[in-house]
Design an enzyme around this catalytic site. Structure first.
Site, PDB file in Angstrom:
ATOM      1  N   GLY A  20      48.864 128.571  68.999  1.00 34.92           N
ATOM      2  CA  GLY A  20      49.350 127.125  68.834  1.00 34.92           C
ATOM      3  C   GLY A  20      48.834 126.075  69.903  1.00 34.92           C
ATOM      4  N   GLY A  23      43.289 123.982  67.998  1.00 29.98           N
ATOM      5  CA  GLY A  23      42.854 123.589  66.731  1.00 29.98           C
ATOM      6  C   GLY A  23      44.317 122.906  65.967  1.00 29.98           C
ATOM      7  CE1 TYR A 152      38.610 134.182  53.973  1.00 31.88           C
ATOM      8  CE2 TYR A 152      37.266 132.255  54.076  1.00 31.88           C
ATOM      9  CZ  TYR A 152      37.990 133.148  54.835  1.00 31.88           C
ATOM     10  OH  TYR A 152      37.845 133.177  56.056  1.00 31.88           O
ATOM     11  CE  LYS A 167      43.197 133.553  57.555  1.00 33.73           C
ATOM     12  NZ  LYS A 167      44.502 132.918  58.557  1.00 33.73           N
ATOM     13  N   GLY A 194      41.595 124.007  53.071  1.00 34.33           N
ATOM     14  CA  GLY A 194      40.057 123.962  52.878  1.00 34.33           C
ATOM     15  C   GLY A 194      39.546 123.682  54.098  1.00 34.33           C
TER      16      GLY A 194
HETATM   17  C1  HXC Z   1      29.113 140.341  63.822  1.00 28.52           C
HETATM   18  C2  HXC Z   1      30.556 140.603  65.690  1.00 28.52           C
HETATM   19  C3  HXC Z   1      30.436 139.260  65.928  1.00 28.52           C
HETATM   20  C4  HXC Z   1      29.528 138.275  65.178  1.00 28.52           C
HETATM   21  C5  HXC Z   1      31.837 139.950  67.434  1.00 28.52           C
HETATM   22  N1  HXC Z   1      31.371 141.020  66.622  1.00 28.52           N
HETATM   23  N2  HXC Z   1      31.396 138.810  67.066  1.00 28.52           N
HETATM   24  N3  HXC Z   1      29.791 141.252  64.935  1.00 28.52           N
HETATM   25  N4  HXC Z   1      28.931 139.123  63.960  1.00 28.52           N
HETATM   26  N5  HXC Z   1      29.532 136.980  65.236  1.00 28.52           N
HETATM   27  C6  HXC Z   1      31.545 142.530  66.971  1.00 28.52           C
HETATM   28  C7  HXC Z   1      31.322 142.895  68.324  1.00 28.52           C
HETATM   29  O1  HXC Z   1      29.795 143.451  68.156  1.00 28.52           O
HETATM   30  C8  HXC Z   1      32.176 144.110  68.527  1.00 28.52           C
HETATM   31  O2  HXC Z   1      31.853 145.287  67.727  1.00 28.52           O
HETATM   32  C9  HXC Z   1      33.444 143.495  67.872  1.00 28.52           C
HETATM   33  O3  HXC Z   1      33.040 142.408  66.770  1.00 28.52           O
HETATM   34  C10 HXC Z   1      34.382 143.062  68.731  1.00 28.52           C
HETATM   35  O4  HXC Z   1      33.527 142.289  69.469  1.00 28.52           O
HETATM   36  P1  HXC Z   1      34.090 141.648  70.932  1.00 28.52           P
HETATM   37  O5  HXC Z   1      33.194 141.178  71.794  1.00 28.52           O
HETATM   38  O6  HXC Z   1      35.306 142.547  71.516  1.00 28.52           O
HETATM   39  O7  HXC Z   1      34.916 140.417  70.386  1.00 28.52           O
HETATM   40  P2  HXC Z   1      34.722 138.938  70.590  1.00 28.52           P
HETATM   41  O8  HXC Z   1      33.463 138.449  70.076  1.00 28.52           O
HETATM   42  O9  HXC Z   1      34.877 138.474  71.917  1.00 28.52           O
HETATM   43  O10 HXC Z   1      35.718 138.231  69.863  1.00 28.52           O
HETATM   44  C11 HXC Z   1      35.712 138.174  68.301  1.00 28.52           C
HETATM   45  C12 HXC Z   1      36.874 137.271  67.960  1.00 28.52           C
HETATM   46  C13 HXC Z   1      36.822 136.073  68.675  1.00 28.52           C
HETATM   47  C14 HXC Z   1      38.233 138.120  68.761  1.00 28.52           C
HETATM   48  C15 HXC Z   1      37.065 137.472  66.678  1.00 28.52           C
HETATM   49  O11 HXC Z   1      35.836 135.263  67.946  1.00 28.52           O
HETATM   50  C16 HXC Z   1      37.799 135.132  68.702  1.00 28.52           C
HETATM   51  O12 HXC Z   1      38.639 135.208  69.843  1.00 28.52           O
HETATM   52  N6  HXC Z   1      38.285 134.460  67.795  1.00 28.52           N
HETATM   53  C17 HXC Z   1      39.670 133.725  67.801  1.00 28.52           C
HETATM   54  C18 HXC Z   1      39.760 132.318  67.285  1.00 28.52           C
HETATM   55  C19 HXC Z   1      38.859 132.055  65.950  1.00 28.52           C
HETATM   56  O13 HXC Z   1      38.251 133.236  65.462  1.00 28.52           O
HETATM   57  N7  HXC Z   1      39.023 131.241  65.465  1.00 28.52           N
HETATM   58  C20 HXC Z   1      38.561 130.666  63.879  1.00 28.52           C
HETATM   59  C21 HXC Z   1      39.435 130.975  62.820  1.00 28.52           C
HETATM   60  S1  HXC Z   1      38.713 130.277  61.465  1.00 28.52           S
HETATM   61  P3  HXC Z   1      31.074 146.425  68.591  1.00 28.52           P
HETATM   62  O14 HXC Z   1      30.841 147.417  67.430  1.00 28.52           O
HETATM   63  O15 HXC Z   1      29.945 145.956  69.099  1.00 28.52           O
HETATM   64  O16 HXC Z   1      31.894 146.821  69.703  1.00 28.52           O
HETATM   65  C22 HXC Z   1      39.025 130.756  60.121  1.00 28.52           C
HETATM   66  C23 HXC Z   1      38.869 129.745  59.023  1.00 28.52           C
HETATM   67  C24 HXC Z   1      38.416 130.134  57.778  1.00 28.52           C
HETATM   68  O17 HXC Z   1      39.953 131.753  59.901  1.00 28.52           O
HETATM   69  C25 HXC Z   1      38.282 129.276  56.527  1.00 28.52           C
HETATM   70  C26 HXC Z   1      37.495 127.980  56.857  1.00 28.52           C
HETATM   71  C27 HXC Z   1      37.154 127.092  55.504  1.00 28.52           C
HETATM   72  P1  NAP Z   2      41.308 128.284  66.344  1.00 28.43           P
HETATM   73  O1  NAP Z   2      41.434 126.867  67.141  1.00 28.43           O
HETATM   74  O2  NAP Z   2      40.307 129.361  66.650  1.00 28.43           O
HETATM   75  O3  NAP Z   2      42.905 128.922  66.083  1.00 28.43           O
HETATM   76  C1  NAP Z   2      42.738 130.392  66.254  1.00 28.43           C
HETATM   77  C2  NAP Z   2      44.087 130.723  67.423  1.00 28.43           C
HETATM   78  O4  NAP Z   2      44.307 132.079  67.400  1.00 28.43           O
HETATM   79  C3  NAP Z   2      43.603 130.520  68.827  1.00 28.43           C
HETATM   80  O5  NAP Z   2      44.387 129.589  69.438  1.00 28.43           O
HETATM   81  C4  NAP Z   2      43.515 131.731  69.525  1.00 28.43           C
HETATM   82  O6  NAP Z   2      44.013 131.574  70.777  1.00 28.43           O
HETATM   83  C5  NAP Z   2      44.604 132.538  68.539  1.00 28.43           C
HETATM   84  N1  NAP Z   2      44.109 133.992  68.681  1.00 28.43           N
HETATM   85  C6  NAP Z   2      43.042 134.733  68.166  1.00 28.43           C
HETATM   86  N2  NAP Z   2      43.321 135.975  68.384  1.00 28.43           N
HETATM   87  C7  NAP Z   2      44.799 136.299  68.796  1.00 28.43           C
HETATM   88  C8  NAP Z   2      45.602 137.294  69.162  1.00 28.43           C
HETATM   89  N3  NAP Z   2      44.941 138.563  69.190  1.00 28.43           N
HETATM   90  N4  NAP Z   2      46.866 136.823  69.740  1.00 28.43           N
HETATM   91  C9  NAP Z   2      47.462 135.754  69.656  1.00 28.43           C
HETATM   92  N5  NAP Z   2      46.602 134.572  69.466  1.00 28.43           N
HETATM   93  C10 NAP Z   2      45.364 134.837  68.833  1.00 28.43           C
HETATM   94  O7  NAP Z   2      41.162 127.784  64.897  1.00 28.43           O
HETATM   95  P2  NAP Z   2      41.520 126.991  63.671  1.00 28.43           P
HETATM   96  O8  NAP Z   2      40.764 126.563  62.894  1.00 28.43           O
HETATM   97  O9  NAP Z   2      42.725 126.021  64.289  1.00 28.43           O
HETATM   98  O10 NAP Z   2      42.578 128.050  62.743  1.00 28.43           O
HETATM   99  C11 NAP Z   2      43.853 128.127  62.720  1.00 28.43           C
HETATM  100  C12 NAP Z   2      44.179 128.761  61.493  1.00 28.43           C
HETATM  101  O11 NAP Z   2      43.876 128.106  60.216  1.00 28.43           O
HETATM  102  C13 NAP Z   2      43.659 130.242  61.124  1.00 28.43           C
HETATM  103  O12 NAP Z   2      44.736 130.912  60.638  1.00 28.43           O
HETATM  104  C14 NAP Z   2      42.711 129.947  60.460  1.00 28.43           C
HETATM  105  O13 NAP Z   2      42.142 131.220  59.676  1.00 28.43           O
HETATM  106  C15 NAP Z   2      43.210 128.824  59.346  1.00 28.43           C
HETATM  107  N6  NAP Z   2      42.202 128.071  58.746  1.00 28.43           N
HETATM  108  C16 NAP Z   2      41.459 127.324  59.480  1.00 28.43           C
HETATM  109  C17 NAP Z   2      40.443 126.737  58.475  1.00 28.43           C
HETATM  110  C18 NAP Z   2      39.652 125.411  59.257  1.00 28.43           C
HETATM  111  O14 NAP Z   2      38.751 124.680  58.620  1.00 28.43           O
HETATM  112  N7  NAP Z   2      39.853 125.150  60.430  1.00 28.43           N
HETATM  113  C19 NAP Z   2      40.516 126.724  57.091  1.00 28.43           C
HETATM  114  C20 NAP Z   2      41.214 127.332  56.593  1.00 28.43           C
HETATM  115  C21 NAP Z   2      42.295 128.296  57.513  1.00 28.43           C
HETATM  116  P3  NAP Z   2      43.462 132.887  71.970  1.00 28.43           P
HETATM  117  O15 NAP Z   2      42.153 132.935  71.864  1.00 28.43           O
HETATM  118  O16 NAP Z   2      43.983 131.975  73.138  1.00 28.43           O
HETATM  119  O17 NAP Z   2      44.114 134.016  71.811  1.00 28.43           O
END
Ligand code: HXC
Ligand code: NAP
Length: 286
Positions: A20, A23, A152, A167, A194
């Site tokens: 929360g 984003g 998706y 998901k 979306g």
């Molecule tokens: C391939 C990857 C990678 C990448 C990390 N890894 N990034 N592999 N491509 N881009 C691999 C690493 O090599 C490692 O594997 C393992 O994943 C864990 O890596 P870490 O370094 O520990 O993880 P880190 O990169 O720090 O974090 C990954 C994450 C991070 C936790 C997913 O991106 C994150 O904190 N995300 C939270 C927020 C987020 O993703 N928001 C977007 C949501 S959007 P190995 O084997 O090397 O150990 C969404 C919308 C969808 O869902 C719909 C849109 C229309």
């Molecule tokens: P975002 O800002 O990156 O939000 C993701 C949040 O998840 C961050 O606040 C992150 O905070 C938290 N998070 C990640 N790992 C976590 C963990 N292990 N424990 C607790 N919190 C964790 O991206 P967003 O676009 O707003 O996405 C929000 C939601 O919308 C997601 O479910 C995403 O799949 C969905 N969605 C987004 C889009 C889009 O177009 N933006 C489209 C479809 C669906 P920390 O890194 O501090 O943990």
């Protein structure tokens, strides 16, 4: 781009939002506060949460409790619930919004990379749901889950396969518990957005040059991405009592994107009017 519900629509409701502090979670939370809710925001980075909480309180006058929590750790979620109840008394709604995602050909992913996304998205959601649901059931309190999925979740998608698996599981959880826990007066619904621009999604799904190459708006019949307030309006309705008879539903908010891209002849929009005129003139002549 205005708020849709009447003032105080969420008065005295306490809502937990995972992820929360940034984003979409933050934008939806801001609107809940404007409608009178108390907010509990959680994620791993406490500094981000605290800054967001201060800003949100200042902007809306509402109460925001930031609690650090990794949704992959069950005990940390239990702690969030305890702290939320300590601060506000009762919890009324939980929004499972935290997610992790990145793009990659699946054959390039290590099993750890697959784990990290599925663990945040699916395990994080069922841990939070289980902890909050058991608490409501034990206390004979009603409750409301709102889960953020993606379109998706039902079509699947290449290049974000761990996210699609996670998901899809969250969608199954939503629909299953909507039925099973209705007897406890606990509703479960989902939203499938979306593209809505956020730093978190854009930096991971359109990194580097990709953002210039692929304009998400071009895939969408309405030819634009979503506005955060549009999503916040839908979320506020679903988390409020006004949606009391909606249970087990997933509502898509994507400008028609997923249907357009599944439609066999949707690409015919590329045919200019002059060509349609010619086709019409020649109809029946061949
Ligand atoms: C391939 C990857 C990678 C990448 C990390 N890894 N990034 N592999 N491509 N881009 C691999 C690493 O090599 C490692 O594997 C393992 O994943 C864990 O890596 P870490 O370094 O520990 O993880 P880190 O990169 O720090 O974090 C990954 C994450 C991070 C936790 C997913 O991106 C994150 O904190 N995300 C939270 C927020 C987020 O993703 N928001 C977007 C949501 S959007 P190995 O084997 O090397 O150990 C969404 C919308 C969808 O869902 C719909 C849109 C229309
Ligand atoms: P975002 O800002 O990156 O939000 C993701 C949040 O998840 C961050 O606040 C992150 O905070 C938290 N998070 C990640 N790992 C976590 C963990 N292990 N424990 C607790 N919190 C964790 O991206 P967003 O676009 O707003 O996405 C929000 C939601 O919308 C997601 O479910 C995403 O799949 C969905 N969605 C987004 C889009 C889009 O177009 N933006 C489209 C479809 C669906 P920390 O890194 O501090 O943990």
């Amino acid at each position: 781009m205005e708020g849709m519900l009447k003032p105080n629509a969420l008065k005295n409701k306490t809502i937990i939002i995972t992820g929360g502090g940034t984003g979409l979670g933050r934008s939806m939370g801001k609107y809940f506060l404007e409608l009178g809710a108390n907010l509990v925001i959680t994620s791993r980075k406490f500094d981000v949460l605290q800054k967001a909480a201060n800003e949100l309180s200042r902007e809306t006058g509402g109460k925001v409790l930031p609690v650090a929590c990794d949704v992959r750790k069950y005990e940390e979620i239990e702690k969030v619930i305890k702290e939320a109840e300590g601060e506000f008394g009762q919890i009324h709604g939980v929004m499972n919004n935290a997610a992790g995602n990145f793009i990659s050909p699946t054959e390039r992913l290590s099993h750890r990379a697959f784990d990290i996304v599925v663990d945040i998205v699916l395990k994080g959601t069922y841990y939070t749901t289980l902890a909050a649901g058991k608490n409501w059931i034990a206390k004979k309190q009603s409750g409301n889950f709102l889960n953020i999925v993606t379109t998706y979740a039902w079509t699947g998608s290449g290049y974000v396969v761990p996210s699609a698996c996670g998901k899809a599981g969250v969608l199954a959880l939503t629909r299953s518990l909507a039925v099973e826990w209705a007897k406890f007066n606990i509703r479960s619904n989902a939203i499938a957005p979306g593209p809505f621009p956020t730093e978190g999604a854009w930096s991971r799904l359109l990194p580097g040059e990709l953002v210039k190459k692929f304009d998400p708006a071009q895939r969408i019949p309405l030819k634009r991405v979503g506005e955060h307030q549009e999503l916040a309006n839908l979320a506020a309705y679903l988390i409020s009592d006004y949606s009391g008879y909606i249970n087990g539903e997933v509502i898509t908010i994507d400008g028609g994107e997923w249907l357009r891209n599944g439609g066999e002849f949707s690409h015919l929009e590329l045919i200019p009017d002059a060509m349609w005129d010619m086709l019409e003139k020649n109809r029946g002549k061949q």
